[in-house]
Motif scaffolding. Structure first.
Motif, PDB file in Angstrom:
ATOM      1  N   PHE A   1      10.368   7.157   0.240  1.00 34.70           N
ATOM      2  CA  PHE A   1       9.860   5.843   0.632  1.00 34.70           C
ATOM      3  C   PHE A   1      10.884   4.755   0.306  1.00 34.70           C
ATOM      4  O   PHE A   1      11.122   3.849   1.122  1.00 34.70           O
ATOM      5  CB  PHE A   1       8.543   5.560  -0.090  1.00 34.70           C
TER       6      PHE A   1
ATOM      7  N   ASP B   1       0.378   3.935  -2.996  1.00 36.49           N
ATOM      8  CA  ASP B   1      -0.120   5.291  -2.734  1.00 36.49           C
ATOM      9  C   ASP B   1       0.778   6.345  -3.373  1.00 36.49           C
ATOM     10  O   ASP B   1       0.287   7.351  -3.916  1.00 36.49           O
ATOM     11  CB  ASP B   1      -0.220   5.543  -1.233  1.00 36.49           C
ATOM     12  N   ARG B   2       2.059   6.140  -3.321  1.00 41.99           N
ATOM     13  CA  ARG B   2       2.984   7.131  -3.879  1.00 41.99           C
ATOM     14  C   ARG B   2       2.950   7.133  -5.411  1.00 41.99           C
ATOM     15  O   ARG B   2       3.096   8.187  -6.037  1.00 41.99           O
ATOM     16  CB  ARG B   2       4.378   6.883  -3.322  1.00 41.99           C
TER      17      ARG B   2
ATOM     18  N   SER C   1       0.813  -1.218   0.000  1.00 39.90           N
ATOM     19  CA  SER C   1       0.000   0.000   0.000  1.00 39.90           C
ATOM     20  C   SER C   1       0.849   1.274   0.000  1.00 39.90           C
ATOM     21  O   SER C   1       0.485   2.276  -0.629  1.00 39.90           O
ATOM     22  CB  SER C   1      -0.958   0.011   1.192  1.00 39.90           C
ATOM     23  N   GLY C   2       1.998   1.247   0.683  1.00 40.53           N
ATOM     24  CA  GLY C   2       2.839   2.441   0.741  1.00 40.53           C
ATOM     25  C   GLY C   2       3.354   2.848  -0.621  1.00 40.53           C
ATOM     26  O   GLY C   2       3.245   4.022  -1.022  1.00 40.53           O
ATOM     27  N   THR C   3       3.904   1.898  -1.357  1.00 42.01           N
ATOM     28  CA  THR C   3       4.429   2.230  -2.686  1.00 42.01           C
ATOM     29  C   THR C   3       3.293   2.512  -3.668  1.00 42.01           C
ATOM     30  O   THR C   3       3.416   3.379  -4.538  1.00 42.01           O
ATOM     31  CB  THR C   3       5.354   1.103  -3.208  1.00 42.01           C
TER      32      THR C   3
END
Length: 253
Positions: free
Chosen positions: A226, A199-200, A195-197
Motif C-alpha cells: 500500500f 484496514d491494513r 481507510s486503506g491504511t
C-alpha cells in the motif's frame, strides 16, 4: 547514632542526583519526539534551512537536549548538519525512499513475525484495544490522530518482539514513511481518505492479537504494498516543492 545520621546526610545528594539524570534523559527524548513530530507533519518543511537557535525557540527546549536530538536525527538522515550554514531538513528523495521501502519490507516482516510469536497477554490485549479503537473511529479519525495511534502501534509491535536493537533501526524508517504518508494524504487531491491504511493496520493488529504468525507477515507485506502505491502516485502528480522547499519556483507559479 550521630555517625549514622551523618552517613545518611552524605547519601542524600547522590539520591537526589539520580532523578536529575533521569530528567535530563527525558528532556533528550522529549526534544527528539517534538522535532520528529514537526518533521512528520511538515511544520519543518523538507529542504528547509534553520539554525539551532530557531529550533530551540520552536520546541521551547534548551540547547543541550535540542543539540542531542539533532545529532540523532542527523544520524537517522532526517536532518542535515551543514557546518557554518546551520541545519537543513532533509529533502524527500522519492527514488531513495522507495528503494529503502524494500529494506523496510524485510525488516517489518521480521519484527511482526517476532511480535506475533512472542506477544504476551498484555501485548495482545493492547493490540485488541487499539484494533477496537480504530474500528470505532475509522470514519472520523483525523490524520494527526491516526499518526499518534500509528506510533503506538509501532511501539507495541517492537516491544512485543522483545529485541531492543530493532527499535533503534526501525524508528527512523517509521518516521521517513510517516512523513511520506502525511504528504500523500494531506497534499495530494483525492487522497484524504485513511481507510486503506487503517484496514491494513487492523489486519496486523488482529494477527498479532491472535498470535497468527503467517497472517501477521502477510498483513505486513500488504501494508508495504500500500505504501509503495503512494510512491507511484507521488512520482507523477506532486509539486516538487513539497518534497524540497528550497527548489526555486517556476515563473508564474
Amino acid at each position: 547514632m550521630v555517625r549514622r545520621k551523618r552517613t545518611l546526610e552524605v547519601v542524600r545528594p547522590d539520591d537526589e542526583a539520580k532523578p536529575g539524570r533521569r530528567n535530563r534523559v527525558n528532556f533528550f527524548e522529549l526534544a527528539y519526539q517534538k522535532i520528529e513530530d514537526l518533521l512528520i507533519n511538515c511544520e519543518l518543511r523538507p529542504g528547509q534551512f534553520l539554525t539551532m537557535l530557531e529550533l530551540q525557540h520552536i520546541t521551547g527546549l534548551g540547547r543541550t537536549p535540542v543539540h542531542h536530538a539533532v545529532n540523532r536525527l542527523s544520524a537517522d538522515t532526517l536532518i542535515i548538519i551543514r557546518p557554518r550554514h546551520g541545519l537543513q531538513v532533509a529533502p524527500i528523495d522519492l527514488a531513495r525512499e522507495r528503494m529503502l521501502l524494500g529494506l523496510r519490507r524485510d525488516m517489518e516482516r521480521f519484527v511482526v513475525r517476532l511480535a506475533a510469536d512472542r506477544a504476551s497477554l498484555s501485548h495482545r490485549n493492547q493490540a485488541l484495544h487499539i484494533e477496537r479503537l480504530l474500528r470505532e473511529r475509522r470514519a472520523t479519525l483525523t490524520l494527526d490522530e491516526f499518526n499518534s495511534l500509528d506510533r503506538r502501534i509501532d511501539a507495541l509491535i517492537l516491544d512485543a518482539g522483545g529485541e531492543p536493537f530493532l527499535a533503534h533501526t526501525m524508528r527512523p524508517l517509521h518516521t521517513l514513511y510517516r512523513r511520506i504518508g502525511f504528504i500523500h494524504h494531506r497534499c495530494i487531491p483525492g487522497h484524504a481518505d485513511l481507510s486503506g491504511t487503517i484496514d491494513r493496520h487492523l489486519a496486523i493488529l488482529n494477527a498479532i492479537a491472535n498470535r497468527r504468525v503467517d497472517a501477521a507477515m502477510e498483513a505486513s507485506d500488504a501494508l508495504i504494498d500500500f505504501m509503495d502505491s503512494m510512491f507511484m502516485e507521488m512520482e507523477t502528480g506532486i509539486d516538487p516543492r513539497l518534497l524540497d522547499c528550497s527548489i526555486e519556483p517556476l515563473l508564474g507559479t
